[in-house]
Design a protein around this motif. Structure first.
Motif, PDB file in Angstrom:
ATOM      1  N   ILE A   3       8.604   4.022   4.718  1.00 59.33           N
ATOM      2  CA  ILE A   3       7.910   4.369   3.470  1.00 59.33           C
ATOM      3  C   ILE A   3       8.596   3.714   2.284  1.00 59.33           C
ATOM      4  O   ILE A   3       7.938   3.188   1.384  1.00 59.33           O
ATOM      5  CB  ILE A   3       7.811   5.902   3.297  1.00 59.33           C
ATOM      6  N   GLU A   4       9.914   3.714   2.263  1.00 56.72           N
ATOM      7  CA  GLU A   4      10.628   3.061   1.164  1.00 56.72           C
ATOM      8  C   GLU A   4      10.323   1.567   1.138  1.00 56.72           C
ATOM      9  O   GLU A   4      10.105   0.982   0.071  1.00 56.72           O
ATOM     10  CB  GLU A   4      12.135   3.315   1.273  1.00 56.72           C
ATOM     11  N   ALA A   5      10.295   0.946   2.306  1.00 61.47           N
ATOM     12  CA  ALA A   5       9.959  -0.478   2.382  1.00 61.47           C
ATOM     13  C   ALA A   5       8.511  -0.701   1.954  1.00 61.47           C
ATOM     14  O   ALA A   5       8.203  -1.662   1.244  1.00 61.47           O
ATOM     15  CB  ALA A   5      10.193  -1.002   3.798  1.00 61.47           C
ATOM     16  N   ALA A   6       7.626   0.190   2.356  1.00 64.89           N
ATOM     17  CA  ALA A   6       6.211   0.074   1.973  1.00 64.89           C
ATOM     18  C   ALA A   6       6.051   0.189   0.462  1.00 64.89           C
ATOM     19  O   ALA A   6       5.249  -0.541  -0.145  1.00 64.89           O
ATOM     20  CB  ALA A   6       5.382   1.140   2.685  1.00 64.89           C
ATOM     21  N   GLY A  13       3.157  -6.304  -4.611  1.00 66.36           N
ATOM     22  CA  GLY A  13       1.797  -6.803  -4.419  1.00 66.36           C
ATOM     23  C   GLY A  13       1.461  -7.138  -2.983  1.00 66.36           C
ATOM     24  O   GLY A  13       0.391  -7.672  -2.699  1.00 66.36           O
ATOM     25  N   ASN A  14       2.342  -6.842  -2.073  1.00 65.76           N
ATOM     26  CA  ASN A  14       2.101  -7.103  -0.651  1.00 65.76           C
ATOM     27  C   ASN A  14       1.411  -5.896  -0.017  1.00 65.76           C
ATOM     28  O   ASN A  14       1.998  -5.178   0.799  1.00 65.76           O
ATOM     29  CB  ASN A  14       3.422  -7.404   0.067  1.00 65.76           C
ATOM     30  N   THR A  15       0.161  -5.669  -0.401  1.00 66.83           N
ATOM     31  CA  THR A  15      -0.518  -4.443   0.020  1.00 66.83           C
ATOM     32  C   THR A  15      -0.738  -4.371   1.524  1.00 66.83           C
ATOM     33  O   THR A  15      -0.643  -3.295   2.106  1.00 66.83           O
ATOM     34  CB  THR A  15      -1.859  -4.281  -0.715  1.00 66.83           C
ATOM     35  N   ALA A  16      -1.029  -5.481   2.174  1.00 67.18           N
ATOM     36  CA  ALA A  16      -1.246  -5.451   3.623  1.00 67.18           C
ATOM     37  C   ALA A  16       0.028  -5.026   4.346  1.00 67.18           C
ATOM     38  O   ALA A  16      -0.012  -4.185   5.257  1.00 67.18           O
ATOM     39  CB  ALA A  16      -1.722  -6.809   4.118  1.00 67.18           C
ATOM     40  N   SER A  22       3.276   1.791   6.290  1.00 62.56           N
ATOM     41  CA  SER A  22       3.006   3.218   6.099  1.00 62.56           C
ATOM     42  C   SER A  22       1.990   3.770   7.103  1.00 62.56           C
ATOM     43  O   SER A  22       1.725   4.970   7.117  1.00 62.56           O
ATOM     44  CB  SER A  22       2.535   3.495   4.672  1.00 62.56           C
ATOM     45  N   ALA A  23       1.447   2.911   7.953  1.00 63.28           N
ATOM     46  CA  ALA A  23       0.490   3.368   8.971  1.00 63.28           C
ATOM     47  C   ALA A  23       1.167   4.384   9.891  1.00 63.28           C
ATOM     48  O   ALA A  23       2.303   4.205  10.311  1.00 63.28           O
ATOM     49  CB  ALA A  23      -0.028   2.188   9.784  1.00 63.28           C
ATOM     50  N   GLY A  24       0.480   5.463  10.147  1.00 58.52           N
ATOM     51  CA  GLY A  24       1.012   6.488  11.029  1.00 58.52           C
ATOM     52  C   GLY A  24       1.889   7.512  10.339  1.00 58.52           C
ATOM     53  O   GLY A  24       2.289   8.494  10.958  1.00 58.52           O
ATOM     54  N   ALA A  25       2.199   7.280   9.089  1.00 57.05           N
ATOM     55  CA  ALA A  25       3.012   8.250   8.349  1.00 57.05           C
ATOM     56  C   ALA A  25       2.141   9.443   7.968  1.00 57.05           C
ATOM     57  O   ALA A  25       0.921   9.343   7.884  1.00 57.05           O
ATOM     58  CB  ALA A  25       3.595   7.600   7.094  1.00 57.05           C
ATOM     59  N   ALA A  30       2.802   8.952   3.056  1.00 65.22           N
ATOM     60  CA  ALA A  30       1.994   7.785   2.694  1.00 65.22           C
ATOM     61  C   ALA A  30       1.598   7.813   1.216  1.00 65.22           C
ATOM     62  O   ALA A  30       1.489   6.762   0.581  1.00 65.22           O
ATOM     63  CB  ALA A  30       0.756   7.710   3.575  1.00 65.22           C
ATOM     64  N   GLY A  31       1.392   8.993   0.657  1.00 70.80           N
ATOM     65  CA  GLY A  31       1.016   9.106  -0.752  1.00 70.80           C
ATOM     66  C   GLY A  31       2.086   8.590  -1.695  1.00 70.80           C
ATOM     67  O   GLY A  31       1.787   8.204  -2.830  1.00 70.80           O
ATOM     68  N   LYS A  32       3.312   8.542  -1.244  1.00 71.64           N
ATOM     69  CA  LYS A  32       4.396   8.013  -2.077  1.00 71.64           C
ATOM     70  C   LYS A  32       4.191   6.531  -2.372  1.00 71.64           C
ATOM     71  O   LYS A  32       4.634   6.031  -3.405  1.00 71.64           O
ATOM     72  CB  LYS A  32       5.741   8.243  -1.396  1.00 71.64           C
ATOM     73  N   VAL A  33       3.507   5.835  -1.480  1.00 71.57           N
ATOM     74  CA  VAL A  33       3.233   4.414  -1.687  1.00 71.57           C
ATOM     75  C   VAL A  33       2.243   4.247  -2.837  1.00 71.57           C
ATOM     76  O   VAL A  33       2.416   3.383  -3.695  1.00 71.57           O
ATOM     77  CB  VAL A  33       2.723   3.761  -0.389  1.00 71.57           C
ATOM     78  N   ASP A  34       1.205   5.099  -2.871  1.00 74.12           N
ATOM     79  CA  ASP A  34       0.234   5.043  -3.980  1.00 74.12           C
ATOM     80  C   ASP A  34       0.907   5.303  -5.320  1.00 74.12           C
ATOM     81  O   ASP A  34       0.579   4.666  -6.315  1.00 74.12           O
ATOM     82  CB  ASP A  34      -0.889   6.065  -3.772  1.00 74.12           C
TER      83      ASP A  34
END
Length: 187
Positions: A3-6, A13-16, A22-25, A30-34
């Protein structure tokens, strides 16, 4: 670590890559990325991010809604160049609050009032803050929770420039604390 890396990839800007990491989190993680991406969005990206947050709020899960509100409030503060967009975001945040527990309705309500004030919507900010104050007054809280809710209102009133209201709210918090401090469970 994923998650920190995501979060860092999202900021860059590396959204992919951020999505892959964050897939599977859990939704809570996962909301921390947003939230992480909000400070670096350009005004042209606000609408797309708002749509993402709207969908999370519509999902109605506690963690999802909380993460979306935590991201939406700083986004709202940044929407200074598009008043219509900002007011729509504020309305979305306000409409989501009744689904949250009362303490979070109050906390997010005071933060919404502060964001509205920062956007120059002083009348709306005062109305939202008055609602939060009413919720505090009409809800039965444990002593340790009541004082913190009263302090939230006092801080928000001070932030809106309402010195008299802030003092009154703070005096109420102190009086409440003093009268009920023996009831507070000390663990």
């Amino acid at each position: 670590i994923h998650i920190e890396a995501a979060k860092i990839h999202a900021i860059l800007g590396n959204t992919a890559t951020a999505r892959d990491l964050s897939a599977g989190a859990s939704q809570a993680e996962a909301g921390k990325v947003d939230r992480a991406v909000i400070p670096v969005l350009t005004p042209e990206q606000f609408e797309a991010q708002a749509k993402v947050l709207d969908e999370v709020i519509k999902g109605g899960t506690f963690d999802g809604m909380r993460n979306a509100l935590d991201a939406y409030l700083p986004l709202l503060r940044r929407m200074t160049s598009n008043r219509e967009q900002a007011l729509a975001a504020a309305a979305t945040i306000d409409a989501a609050l009744p689904a949250m527990p009362m303490d979070l309705q109050i906390i997010y309500g005071t933060r919404l009032a502060s964001a509205l004030h920062a956007l120059g919507e002083t009348g709306r900010a005062k109305e939202r803050l008055d609602l939060a104050a009413k919720q505090v007054a009409e809800t039965v809280f444990l002593p340790e929770d009541l004082t913190s809710m009263q302090v939230e209102v006092a801080k928000a009133r001070a932030g809106l420039g309402d010195a008299d209201g802030a003092r009154a709210a703070l005096d109420a918090a102190l009086a409440s604390y003093e009268s009920r401090k023996k009831e507070i469970v000390d663990v």
